[in-house]
Design an enzyme around this catalytic site. Structure first.
Site, PDB file in Angstrom:
ATOM      1  N   ASP A   1       0.855  -1.203   0.000  1.00 23.07           N
ATOM      2  CA  ASP A   1       0.000   0.000   0.000  1.00 23.07           C
ATOM      3  C   ASP A   1       0.872   1.227   0.000  1.00 23.07           C
ATOM      4  O   ASP A   1       1.288   1.682   1.048  1.00 23.07           O
ATOM      5  CB  ASP A   1      -0.913  -0.035   1.228  1.00 23.07           C
ATOM      6  CG  ASP A   1      -1.877   1.133   1.258  1.00 23.07           C
ATOM      7  OD1 ASP A   1      -1.992   1.836   0.244  1.00 23.07           O
ATOM      8  OD2 ASP A   1      -2.498   1.351   2.304  1.00 23.07           O
TER       9      ASP A   1
ATOM     10  N   GLU B   1      -2.413  10.274  -0.485  1.00 24.83           N
ATOM     11  CA  GLU B   1      -3.706   9.565  -0.469  1.00 24.83           C
ATOM     12  C   GLU B   1      -4.110   9.245   0.951  1.00 24.83           C
ATOM     13  O   GLU B   1      -5.286   9.287   1.308  1.00 24.83           O
ATOM     14  CB  GLU B   1      -3.592   8.271  -1.289  1.00 24.83           C
ATOM     15  CG  GLU B   1      -4.907   7.520  -1.456  1.00 24.83           C
ATOM     16  CD  GLU B   1      -5.245   6.560  -0.322  1.00 24.83           C
ATOM     17  OE1 GLU B   1      -6.401   6.112  -0.260  1.00 24.83           O
ATOM     18  OE2 GLU B   1      -4.376   6.268   0.516  1.00 24.83           O
ATOM     19  N   GLU B   2      -3.127   8.872   1.771  1.00 30.12           N
ATOM     20  CA  GLU B   2      -3.433   8.311   3.093  1.00 30.12           C
ATOM     21  C   GLU B   2      -4.115   9.297   4.029  1.00 30.12           C
ATOM     22  O   GLU B   2      -4.725   8.889   5.010  1.00 30.12           O
ATOM     23  CB  GLU B   2      -2.171   7.727   3.730  1.00 30.12           C
ATOM     24  CG  GLU B   2      -1.598   6.514   2.997  1.00 30.12           C
ATOM     25  CD  GLU B   2      -2.502   5.281   3.046  1.00 30.12           C
ATOM     26  OE1 GLU B   2      -3.600   5.356   3.613  1.00 30.12           O
ATOM     27  OE2 GLU B   2      -2.104   4.246   2.497  1.00 30.12           O
TER      28      GLU B   2
ATOM     29  N   HIS C   1      -1.144  -0.876   6.369  1.00 27.51           N
ATOM     30  CA  HIS C   1      -0.887   0.150   7.403  1.00 27.51           C
ATOM     31  C   HIS C   1      -0.154  -0.386   8.636  1.00 27.51           C
ATOM     32  O   HIS C   1      -0.309   0.158   9.728  1.00 27.51           O
ATOM     33  CB  HIS C   1      -2.203   0.819   7.864  1.00 27.51           C
ATOM     34  CG  HIS C   1      -2.904   1.563   6.794  1.00 27.51           C
ATOM     35  ND1 HIS C   1      -4.024   2.334   7.024  1.00 27.51           N
ATOM     36  CD2 HIS C   1      -2.655   1.675   5.468  1.00 27.51           C
ATOM     37  CE1 HIS C   1      -4.438   2.877   5.888  1.00 27.51           C
ATOM     38  NE2 HIS C   1      -3.630   2.491   4.934  1.00 27.51           N
TER      39      HIS C   1
HETATM   40 ZN   LIG Z   1      -3.464   2.860  -0.343  1.00 30.31          ZN
END
Ligand SMILES: [Zn+2]
Ligand SMILES: *[C@@H]1O[C@H](CO)[C@@H](O)[C@H](O)[C@H]1NC(C)=O
Ligand SMILES: *[C@@H]1O[C@H](CO)[C@@H](O)[C@H](O)[C@H]1NC(C)=O
Ligand SMILES: *[C@@H]1O[C@H](CO)[C@@H](O)[C@H](O)[C@H]1NC(C)=O
Ligand SMILES: *[C@@H]1O[C@H](CO)[C@@H](O)[C@H](O)[C@H]1NC(C)=O
Ligand SMILES: *[C@@H]1O[C@H](CO)[C@@H](O)[C@H](O)[C@H]1NC(C)=O
Ligand SMILES: *[C@@H]1O[C@H](CO)[C@@H](O)[C@H](O)[C@H]1NC(C)=O
Length: 460
Positions: A291, A325-326, A423
């Site tokens: 991610d 984005e996060e 995450h």
């Molecule tokens: Zn992502």
């Protein structure tokens, strides 16, 4: 970042004949698949990702590591000779974690597996020592609101992750994002939420939270699944629980960030576009490999493959690697604001942000007539058995476009275990398989190219 060039794999380009508009998209798809399975691109995407993840590491929004990653990819894209390589400035938040720890003091002393949540405030230099109330839902908190005063509220929502991972993620993330303000409304002094994780080996999973400014801001963290459940069991046994929480987290002024853009320009309709994307930022734990280093790297490889084959589709294929984005699609939102005049000429927006595991096909968001066209293209992927086209296809960063009716797509892949790593410190290169990353890049490229090369824009 010249020193990084040394670790970039060299891509040999054999032919430089200019192939333009006059080709069969089928033949190009075959070449793409051949290149990644047995040709010069075998392992390229994985090795790029490994170089990024190992050498630069995780890339938190506002951190210098994200700037380094952008510089590195941009330099490599320029060196490669892609079209129109440039960055576009955006304003991004700058949250810093600082030191942090959580200790269980009662019924026994132990270190708790905790990660502060993005946007959270800190505890101040002395930390917070308080008794604990565990609740499993917002409804339970409302019923027990009076008990939460001056306590640390622990949210421990339960969900059947095996049955419905995405639905569980949606539910549990609600506590991560909104738990602190709900707890503050009841007079709590801090909030800890169960990690939004399908399974865990005592690893906490971070993510963004936000404050409802009606209530005081209180520090917010996440606990490993194991520790959230243990606290829950203490409470069920009527054992009193006390925690010490220390967090230096703070939000500094916004900084300048960049979305990175590169293209393979269209041969005959250069002002019409298929956009492929992933986000280059990540959380500050693990390596940000899954991610979303993977999604970003396969999107880059789409251009590299076409450039190496020296083919141009009718339309431009544009790769955008988003920043931040996060923290809520920050870079992508500003990109949309600057580019919204392109809505009528954007054929498809693609974002890969749910893993680059073994690819099965495409998730598509659009009208049935458009999906039929996509399904007809899917046959070109039968040699690698990635021919499924299913509904879905959203993504945080492409949502401004899809909300305005532009068709959207994401990678359908075997991502059942995505929320075990997401995450957390577990998001490293070890999660990914080089062959599967190659195949994912091929699926991404075949769709981007074939749709960019259609006679018409996808119907919407
Ligand atoms: Zn992502
Ligand atoms: C394009 O392809 C067609 C048939 O495939 C061929 O007849 C024609 O000469 C080609 N045009 C160019 C410019 O190469
Ligand atoms: C970037 O992250 C590192 C590691 O967490 C930290 O030491 C550094 O202060 C951060 N830099 C900025 C500008 O936030
Ligand atoms: C915990 O306390 C409640 C309320 O006093 C009581 O109803 C319950 O039986 C107790 N549970 C245990 C396991 O002692
Ligand atoms: C593309 O757009 C540019 C700028 O708006 C314009 O100058 C150009 O003529 C357009 N090209 C085509 C092929 O439509
Ligand atoms: C092809 O992929 C599907 C899932 O998309 C899978 O169920 C099937 O077993 C695969 N077939 C082969 C021959 O690998
Ligand atoms: C990687 O994926 C390929 C293709 O899906 C598979 O054949 C291979 O066994 C996998 N490798 C590992 C180490 O799991």
């Amino acid at each position: 970042m010249l020193w990084l060039f040394l670790i970039l794999p060299v891509i040999s380009v054999t032919s430089r004949t200019i192939i333009t508009d006059n080709h069969s998209s089928n033949a190009i798809s075959d070449r793409i698949i051949e290149l990644v399975t047995q040709g010069a691109f075998r392992g390229v995407t994985y090795n790029r990702l490994a170089a990024l993840a190992d050498t630069i590491g995780p890339r938190l929004c506002g951190n210098e590591s994200l700037s380094k990653a952008i510089d590195w990819v941009q330099s490599a894209m320029i060196k490669e000779g892609l079209d129109n390589v440039h960055v576009e400035e955006v304003k991004i938040p700058h949250w810093v974690r600082g030191e942090e720890r959580a200790h269980l003091l009662q019924p026994r002393f132990t270190k708790l597996s905790m990660l502060g949540l993005g946007n959270s405030i800190g505890t101040g230099p002395t930390g917070i020592r308080a008794p604990v109330l565990v609740v499993r839902s917002f409804d339970e908190l409302n019923l027990r609101c009076a008990e939460a005063r001056n306590k640390i509220v622990v949210f421990n929502p339960q969900c059947d992750w095996k049955a419905q991972p995405l639905a569980c993620y949606g539910t549990v993330v609600g506590y991560r994002v909104g738990g602190a303000s709900s707890a503050a409304k009841c007079g709590a002094v801090a909030s800890l939420s169960r990690s939004a994780a399908s399974r865990s080996i005592d690893s906490p999973h971070t993510g963004v939270m936000s404050y409802d400014l009606t209530y005081p801001k209180i520090p917010a963290g996440s606990l490993s699944v194991e520790h959230a459940d243990m606290l829950d069991r203490f409470q069920q046994r009527n054992q009193s629980i006390e925690i010490y929480l220390y967090m230096e987290a703070q939000t500094l002024p916004d900084v300048v960030g960049y979305n990175l853009v590169a293209e393979v320009r269209g041969a005959s309709l250069p002002n019409e576009t298929v956009l492929v994307s992933g986000h280059l930022d990540s959380w500050d734990v693990g390596q940000g490999a899954m991610d979303d280093g993977g999604g970003a790297m396969i999107s880059w490889t789409v251009l590299s493959l076409l450039h190496s084959l020296n083919v141009r589709a009718k339309r431009t294929i544009r790769c955008v690697l988003w920043s931040c984005e996060e923290f809520g699609g920050i870079g992508a939102e500003q990109y949309f604001t600057a580019h919204q005049s392109e809505v009528p000429k954007m054929s498809l927006v693609m974002e890969s942000d749910l893993g680059v595991f073994h690819p099965q096909g495409l998730q598509f968001l659009g009208k049935p007539q458009a999906q039929q066209i996509v399904e007809s293209i899917s046959k070109q992927l039968s040699s690698i058995n990635a021919t499924q086209v299913v509904s879905g296809g959203g993504g945080e960063d492409i949502s401004p476009w899809t909300q305005r009716g532009v068709p959207g797509a994401s990678l359908l892949n075997d991502n059942w275990d995505y929320f075990a790593y997401h995450h957390s410190n577990g998001d490293t290169m070890n999660v990914l398989n080089s062959t599967d990353v190659d195949l994912a890049a091929a699926v991404w490229a075949v769709y981007a190219f074939s749709i960019a090369d259609l006679d018409n824009l996808l119907p919407r």
